[in-house]
Write a protein that holds these residues in place. Sequence first.
Motif, PDB file in Angstrom:
ATOM      1  N   UNK A 214      47.650  38.346  45.723  1.00  0.00           N
ATOM      2  CA  UNK A 214      46.729  39.459  45.467  1.00  0.00           C
ATOM      3  C   UNK A 214      46.445  39.637  43.978  1.00  0.00           C
ATOM      4  N   UNK A 215      47.019  38.803  43.115  1.00  0.00           N
ATOM      5  CA  UNK A 215      46.955  39.030  41.667  1.00  0.00           C
ATOM      6  C   UNK A 215      47.330  40.483  41.379  1.00  0.00           C
TER       7      UNK A 215
ATOM      8  N   UNK B 168      48.540  44.103  40.341  1.00  0.00           N
ATOM      9  CA  UNK B 168      48.478  44.810  39.068  1.00  0.00           C
ATOM     10  C   UNK B 168      49.698  45.676  38.890  1.00  0.00           C
TER      11      UNK B 168
ATOM     12  N   UNK C 204      48.280  37.259  37.119  1.00  0.00           N
ATOM     13  CA  UNK C 204      47.721  35.960  36.719  1.00  0.00           C
ATOM     14  C   UNK C 204      48.317  35.459  35.411  1.00  0.00           C
TER      15      UNK C 204
ATOM     16  N   UNK D 122      45.277  35.580  43.449  1.00  0.00           N
ATOM     17  CA  UNK D 122      44.284  36.527  43.955  1.00  0.00           C
ATOM     18  C   UNK D 122      43.434  35.972  45.081  1.00  0.00           C
ATOM     19  N   UNK D 123      43.794  34.811  45.629  1.00  0.00           N
ATOM     20  CA  UNK D 123      42.948  34.204  46.672  1.00  0.00           C
ATOM     21  C   UNK D 123      43.313  34.670  48.081  1.00  0.00           C
TER      22      UNK D 123
ATOM     23  N   UNK E  65      43.370  45.990  42.099  1.00  0.00           N
ATOM     24  CA  UNK E  65      44.651  45.289  42.241  1.00  0.00           C
ATOM     25  C   UNK E  65      45.108  45.074  43.681  1.00  0.00           C
ATOM     26  N   UNK E  66      44.546  45.770  44.652  1.00  0.00           N
ATOM     27  CA  UNK E  66      45.048  45.616  46.023  1.00  0.00           C
ATOM     28  C   UNK E  66      44.462  44.401  46.726  1.00  0.00           C
ATOM     29  N   UNK E  67      43.278  43.982  46.289  1.00  0.00           N
ATOM     30  CA  UNK E  67      42.606  42.880  46.970  1.00  0.00           C
ATOM     31  C   UNK E  67      41.580  43.388  47.968  1.00  0.00           C
ATOM     32  N   UNK E  68      40.833  42.442  48.525  1.00  0.00           N
ATOM     33  CA  UNK E  68      39.738  42.770  49.434  1.00  0.00           C
ATOM     34  C   UNK E  68      40.264  42.915  50.857  1.00  0.00           C
TER      35      UNK E  68
END
Lengths: 467, 467
Positions: free
Chosen positions: B145-146, B148, B159, B196-197, B417-420
Amino acid sequence: MSHVVAQLQEALGASVSLDADALEATREDRSGWRSATPPLAVVHAGSVEEVRRVMRIAHANGTPVVPRGAGTGLAGGAIASPGAIVLDLSRMNRILEISEADELAVVEPGVVNGDLNDALAPLGLWFAPDPASRAIASVGGNIATNAGGLLCAKYGVTREAVLGVAVVLADGRLIRLGHRTVKGVTGYDLTALFTGSEGTLGIIVEATVRVRPITAGVPVTVAAAFADVTAAAAACAAVTADRIRPAILELMDAGVVARVAAFLGDEALAGTPLEQVLPGETFLIAQTDDAGATSEAARIAELFAEAGGRVTLSTDEATGERLLDLRRAMHPALAASGQVLIEDVAVPRSKLPEMFRAIDEIAARHGVEIPTIAHAGDGNLHPNFVFTGDEVPAHIWQAADEMFRAAVALGGTLTGEHGVGVLKRRWLAEELGDDVFELQRGIKAVFDPTGILNPGVMFEASVVAAR
Amino acid sequence: MSHVVAQLQEALGASVSLDADALEATREDRSGWRSATPPLAVVHAGSVEEVRRVMRIAHANGTPVVPRGAGTGLAGGAIASPGAIVLDLSRMNRILEISEADELAVVEPGVVNGDLNDALAPLGLWFAPDPASRAIASVGGNIATNAGGLLCAKYGVTREAVLGVAVVLADGRLIRLGHRTVKGVTGYDLTALFTGSEGTLGIIVEATVRVRPITAGVPVTVAAAFADVTAAAAACAAVTADRIRPAILELMDAGVVARVAAFLGDEALAGTPLEQVLPGETFLIAQTDDAGATSEAARIAELFAEAGGRVTLSTDEATGERLLDLRRAMHPALAASGQVLIEDVAVPRSKLPEMFRAIDEIAARHGVEIPTIAHAGDGNLHPNFVFTGDEVPAHIWQAADEMFRAAVALGGTLTGEHGVGVLKRRWLAEELGDDVFELQRGIKAVFDPTGILNPGVMFEASVVAAR
């Protein structure tokens, strides 16, 4: 005159140059590499719209395009390829915005790194990426190569300072990637993908970069001479083991020291610690900054002395700058001493002694001199192969090949900060492996399906003759 | 039993679970989102080889695979999708190596962030990414999730701490990306692309992460109560304008303060500055560290007071930790007060006051409460939509939609920071624009041509029913 050039002239008028000197100038960068032919034309683009026009024409005609900034690259990543349009972005050098509140700047790609910092300094702000060429290198080029430099162990590589970019795609469409925010995870991180993509995915026409408060306090500089590279590398390891992270930690081996001394002359060295370095000795420069600078520097001086170094500690900024100028004189000093093939391997810091040993063996085996400088704080070495004549001789290529293999065998990499360009593409697939190489080519194809963006850089078959 | 499950059982034996409770547990994460159905099977992979076997079988059968770590995500990025195999990596929780000399650790993806830090601390080292969930979140999930968290303005996002990853591709091949070095620019930065993918490009089975010396000295904590959010945001801006970058700068609005106070009870608050906060007031917590901590904190206290805050300054670490625990109690406090839809927008810091104003207006317009917490140092806000019932009501979706639009209009982003995940994919194309959305899909197709990796997350058409 070709059809493509006529279209460029119609669409871009005086921004298109066919002047022989202008074309000639794009055949090289600072690597010493030189392309086989001049380009079709050079376009000195003055705006995003002009860049879009160039790409639309190139796309329609299948003409290769080489984006180029200040031309200070060290891997042949922005030099004319046969039949190409060179898209020179150095006129796009405006600082579009500085936001103190958001700690960012929005710039055109041609802004010189040092000029951006000159504009930021009165505000107490700073753009951290510092390739040793900040006075001449453009921010767009810093981003295209993910430039490293002197400060990376403490302040990160260029990627960490790029929040977003605007990009003209191969077919002329304009896209915006990234954010004006420190955080942002909406989709894949294409800003990071473009950072270091060497002009092969699109043309960066604008960048939003992070700036940071200038580090408070006066930096403190510690210099030391060591009997040999191994002792100096051990001194660096002792600093890491003590949990100190200096801002700068640079190592100059005896070959570099000798050349810099000869280049600058006795007068320039007078009063500097370099004056005291004996033939065959290795020279280390450490610099600490921020609130802990004084105590950290004192501890580094102790550690250097324990490792056998003759140590000088300078608390005034002018002496520190003078010492770093000695370091920055490395490139011109080498250029003055003959032709140079510059390597850029990086190894895990703990492998520095082994890498220096490998360099010695390779130098002895091939009967070449390899003066070497290292960003010792991050394990990035620049072994410089000095030779005579216009073409890189076969035995130098062979030595460079062994150097690359030695670095990868130690868990390192072919290029720490200069990029692949045309200079190192022969080794790319070998380091990455076939699977990753094919994935990288797949990404290239997503952005540049017809292969017109900087062909020959990173991937494609050789179309640029050796110097 | 399906053919695929039989193949899994044959290849992986006891690592395959069809237990109803195990299947059920993978239907949700900490977002409150819930998948429509349980998965086909859960594989509790114990090794890279087991992950490869799962992917080979999935690839051969075209079966979707959902990689999952600790299950602490906040965007529905790792929950069962219909007909999928859930590939649970939490058993792969070994720390494979800690190198003090190279300041890195090599870990399996299931290692809990806090466990890694527990192993590093005796060595004086630290893995900086700190989502507020470090006690329960896995490093693999942090990377996917990269993530934060609290420290990003000063110490960067995940990252910046990832040097390399080993990945099992959709067809079961194993690749290695990145380096053991700080620098490395050989080809496109696929390590950053994977960070983050969200499990949509491959399965991260190992990570090489940067660790850093634990920051020296005792952190100093400044807390202050402000009459309203606008005054608190102005206090944050004053800190930035003074060129101070605190390690932590957290803002809790009145709604959050009230819920945390009610959740923890008077006893837990006794003696903390939160006890003194009046109804309707906004609470700020700043923390400084490193050698400049004391003077920076003193200056922050002045600036907070000038901005109208009632200030407390704590120089002992225990009080500082207690204050941050109040902050970390936000999630459980909200969960205790009803169902919550958590937003994660980020805006440029200078836009914080405007974003808070937008939140107020949206709350008023829809008659909902939106208690909000912000990582004020980096402009990342978590507006929390509280509702009752099992499904997110239409007016809450409408309010969330307006919130997203407000953030993007201010130059911000949907997710800091949570992602999609599945939760926010409805807005992805709108933020990215059609061109960038298609490029992102192109990248997905390079790595996952048959679309079996975490389908429904980020891109694909909805296949997961709303809660």
